[in-house]
Design an enzyme around this catalytic site. Structure first.
Site, mmCIF file in Angstrom:
data_model
loop_
_atom_site.group_PDB
_atom_site.id
_atom_site.type_symbol
_atom_site.label_atom_id
_atom_site.label_comp_id
_atom_site.label_asym_id
_atom_site.label_seq_id
_atom_site.Cartn_x
_atom_site.Cartn_y
_atom_site.Cartn_z
ATOM 1 N N GLU A 1 -38.173 79.566 28.125
ATOM 2 C CA GLU A 1 -38.077 78.120 28.350
ATOM 3 C C GLU A 1 -38.433 77.822 29.803
ATOM 4 O O GLU A 1 -38.215 78.658 30.692
ATOM 5 C CB GLU A 1 -36.635 77.668 28.048
ATOM 6 N N ASN B 1 -33.791 72.787 25.569
ATOM 7 C CA ASN B 1 -33.506 71.414 25.985
ATOM 8 C C ASN B 1 -34.674 70.820 26.768
ATOM 9 O O ASN B 1 -34.917 69.616 26.715
ATOM 10 C CB ASN B 1 -32.238 71.378 26.849
ATOM 11 N N TYR C 1 -24.497 81.019 20.388
ATOM 12 C CA TYR C 1 -24.194 81.855 21.556
ATOM 13 C C TYR C 1 -22.753 82.333 21.433
ATOM 14 O O TYR C 1 -21.866 81.542 21.142
ATOM 15 C CB TYR C 1 -24.408 81.059 22.849
ATOM 16 N N ASN D 1 -35.834 70.275 19.308
ATOM 17 C CA ASN D 1 -34.800 71.244 19.675
ATOM 18 C C ASN D 1 -33.421 70.587 19.666
ATOM 19 O O ASN D 1 -33.229 69.532 20.290
ATOM 20 C CB ASN D 1 -35.068 71.777 21.096
ATOM 21 N N GLU D 2 -32.488 71.187 18.957
ATOM 22 C CA GLU D 2 -31.065 70.781 18.974
ATOM 23 C C GLU D 2 -30.890 69.258 18.996
ATOM 24 O O GLU D 2 -30.143 68.710 19.818
ATOM 25 C CB GLU D 2 -30.347 71.422 20.167
ATOM 26 N N GLU E 1 -32.393 80.699 18.455
ATOM 27 C CA GLU E 1 -31.668 80.984 19.700
ATOM 28 C C GLU E 1 -30.406 81.730 19.319
ATOM 29 O O GLU E 1 -29.569 81.191 18.586
ATOM 30 C CB GLU E 1 -31.293 79.703 20.453
ATOM 31 N N GLN F 1 -32.565 84.417 26.119
ATOM 32 C CA GLN F 1 -33.995 84.274 26.217
ATOM 33 C C GLN F 1 -34.593 85.631 26.605
ATOM 34 O O GLN F 1 -33.922 86.637 26.406
ATOM 35 C CB GLN F 1 -34.336 83.170 27.209
HETATM 36 O O1 AHR Z 1 -31.112 78.711 25.903
HETATM 37 C C1 AHR Z 1 -30.466 77.805 26.737
HETATM 38 C C2 AHR Z 1 -30.230 76.454 26.084
HETATM 39 O O2 AHR Z 1 -29.301 76.611 25.053
HETATM 40 C C3 AHR Z 1 -31.430 75.847 25.398
HETATM 41 O O3 AHR Z 1 -32.211 75.099 26.271
HETATM 42 C C4 AHR Z 1 -30.809 74.964 24.368
HETATM 43 O O4 AHR Z 1 -31.621 74.800 23.240
HETATM 44 C C5 AHR Z 1 -29.487 75.636 24.052
HETATM 45 O O5 AHR Z 1 -28.442 74.740 24.077
#
Ligand code: AHR
Length: 543
Positions: free
Chosen positions: A67, A112, A284, A212-213, A336, A393
């Protein structure tokens, strides 16, 4: 070709009073130990039948993500001032590493970031590109690296692009224009612009993420599920007019923590099911005291929660498929996933209007690497529905690889990821694993041993990946070969250590690194070996 009877395996496992290493989920609830659970001292047994496979393994299951965030692009992959860069400004050491790992697909440019990105700022003569304030991370994007640089980098690194589109501030028309810029040969406004800018050959980018999200209130352009579903439908329709061969991924929920979890997915798909091929998931994991109480044995069970998320999301996809009487089955893009919690407090989104600020530079330790191994096992076991997944990432930002001016560092999580890339090949085995268990609050009985495996029908190589969640004891694993006898052990490596919090640094880069161990021998259709406490192991055999 192979008959896959997973339910009868589950039935056997339940009746035998064992925890199912391949999936501890049954009907959405964790499978509790049955009447006679194996005791903690019992040998764990794994039954391998090469005729029983879950799915062919799509290599894109081991993708990653870059990113425009922190030092991922600038200083990570693009650093024209560096002694380590080539004439394009690409870090040669990074390209060499990615190429050698064989990362199959890389998602770009966000995250993001993408929801406020104008792709036109990143193409054309570099001197004319604007310095833009990226509002997602409050940092300056010089735009010296854009779409054409990313395509050139992918080619050099031997990987494929997974392009993200701005469906926040961006319009469906702008999304379709980028497809035209990337994929059409010539004779249209945007393909001719690409040619004029010096790139004669179209890139033929196949896979695209529609935003994205978009469920997240933190997202630029956040909207309701109905609004997003309609916007995604319109973008998909316009993009397919340009190139009907595209594979399109709609934005699913950002994670089970969202109040709209699953309801968002259902409503989005009600609007755009017929127009897309896949649905995204993100996750995450954390071992923060507020989440797991800092309990590492709970943390190491969290990959089972990833499987629950996959099962629930698959259920929603199939529910909408039923509503629509659609012949099409969607696949999932887990685009992700990682451990991320330390570089996530206070000012973590604030780049202070700097170029390449140090953001999200998570330092990974041994226990993170062990969970990443478990998460890879979970992705393997779900390869029948998860066709794309991206470790988030790749470089410098919540990443397996860090760079400084003099070279690169492999963080602990690099190792399980690299093993999956090197040794998981062919088809995913539908293993029966019997393991002793331990109790985890709110999860029930969790197997100490978590096992996944693959077999390559081409060369017959077979690999088994074993996470030992037991923090204090080694366990004996007995592999029972049902229909084949393996050949030579080609690889036997283990990642372990006494200190779960140990990490690597540029000063001590091999503090946590794999060790080889004695090649286990096979007699009478059985292979026995011991995995240390707190470990992740790979063994690969020839045919
Ligand atoms: O990977 C970091 C961030 O985590 C990304 O920009 C977003 O998509 C997620 O919330």
């Amino acid at each position: 070709m192979f008959s896959v009877d997973r339910r009868s395996f589950l039935h056997q496992a339940a009746n035998a009073g064992v925890a199912w290493g391949a999936s501890s989920l049954l009907g959405g609830a964790f499978l509790r130990a049955q009447t006679s659970p194996l005791s903690a001292n019992d040998v764990a047994r794994v039954y391998v039948d090469s005729r029983r496979v879950t799915a062919p393994l799509d290599r894109n299951l081991f993708g990653s993500f870059l990113e425009h965030l922190g030092r991922a692009i600038y200083e990570g992959v693009y650093d024209p001032g560096s002694k380590l860069s080539d004439t394009n400004g690409f870090r040669k050491d990074v390209i060499g590493e990615i190429r050698q790992m064989g990362v199959p697909i890389v998602r770009y440019p966000g995250g993001n970031f993408v929801s406020g990105y104008n792709w036109l700022d990143g193409v054309g003569p570099k001197v004319s590109r604007p310095r833009v304030l990226d509002k997602a991370w409050n940092a300056i994007n010089t735009n010296q690296f854009g779409t054409n640089e990313f395509m050139a980098w992918c080619k050099a690194a031997g990987t494929e692009p997974l392009m993200g589109l701005n469906l926040g501030t961006g319009t469906p028309e702008e999304a379709a224009a980028l497809v035209e810029y990337c994929n059409l040969d010539q004779g249209t406004k945007w393909s001719d612009l690409r040619r004029k800018q010096g790139f004669a050959e179209p890139y033929k980018v196949k896979r695209w993420c529609l935003g994205n999200e978009m469920d997240g209130p933190w997202q630029i352009g956040h909207m309701t599920a109905t609004e997003y579903g309609l916007k995604a439908q319109d973008a998909a329709r316009q993009m397919r007019y340009v190139d009907p061969s595209l594979q399109l991924i709609a934005c699913g929920s950002s994670g089970p923590f969202m109040p709209t979890y699953l309801e968002w997915d259902r409503e989005v798909l009600e609007q755009c099911y017929d127009y897309v091929d896949g649905l995204s998931l993100h996750r995450y994991f954390t071992n923060a005291p507020a989440d797991t109480g800092g309990d590492s044995s709970k943390f190491l069970a969290m990959n089972l929660s990833m499987e629950q998320q996959i099962a629930e999301t698959v259920a929603v996809c199939d529910l909408v498929r039923g509503h629509k009487r659609s012949p099409k089955q969607l696949w999932l893009s887990f685009d992700e996933w990682n451990v991320w919690y330390r570089a996530r407090s206070g000012d973590y989104t604030n780049g202070h209007h700097q170029e390449a600020p140090h953001l999200l530079e998570e330092v990974y330790n041994l226990e993170d690497a062990l969970l990443v191994g478990g998460l890879l096992n979970s992705l393997l076991r779900n390869a029948n529905r998860v066709k794309v997944a991206c470790l988030a990432q790749l470089i410098n930002v919540i990443a397996p690889i860090m760079t400084n001016a003099n070279g690169l560092l492999r963080q602990t999580i690099y190792y399980p990821y690299n093993w999956a890339l090197q040794y998981a090949r062919g088809s995913v085995l539908n293993l029966l694993a019997q393991s002793p268990t331990y109790e985890v609050a709110k999860m029930g009985q969790v197997p100490y041993l978590d096992v996944a495996g693959t077999i390559d029908p081409g060369d017959g190589k077979l690999a088994i990946f074993v996470l030992n969640r037991d923090l204090s004891k080694p366990h004996v694993v007995e592999i029972n070969w049902q229909d084949i006898t393996p050949g030579q052990v080609l690889v036997s490596s283990v990642l372990s250590g006494t200190d779960l919090k140990a990490f690597n640094s540029f000063e001590a880069p091999k503090h946590v690194a794999p060790q080889t161990f004695d090649k286990p021998s096979t007699t009478g259709g059985r292979t026995k070996f011991e995995v240390p406490a707190r470990s992740y192991t790979v063994i690969q055999w020839s045919a």
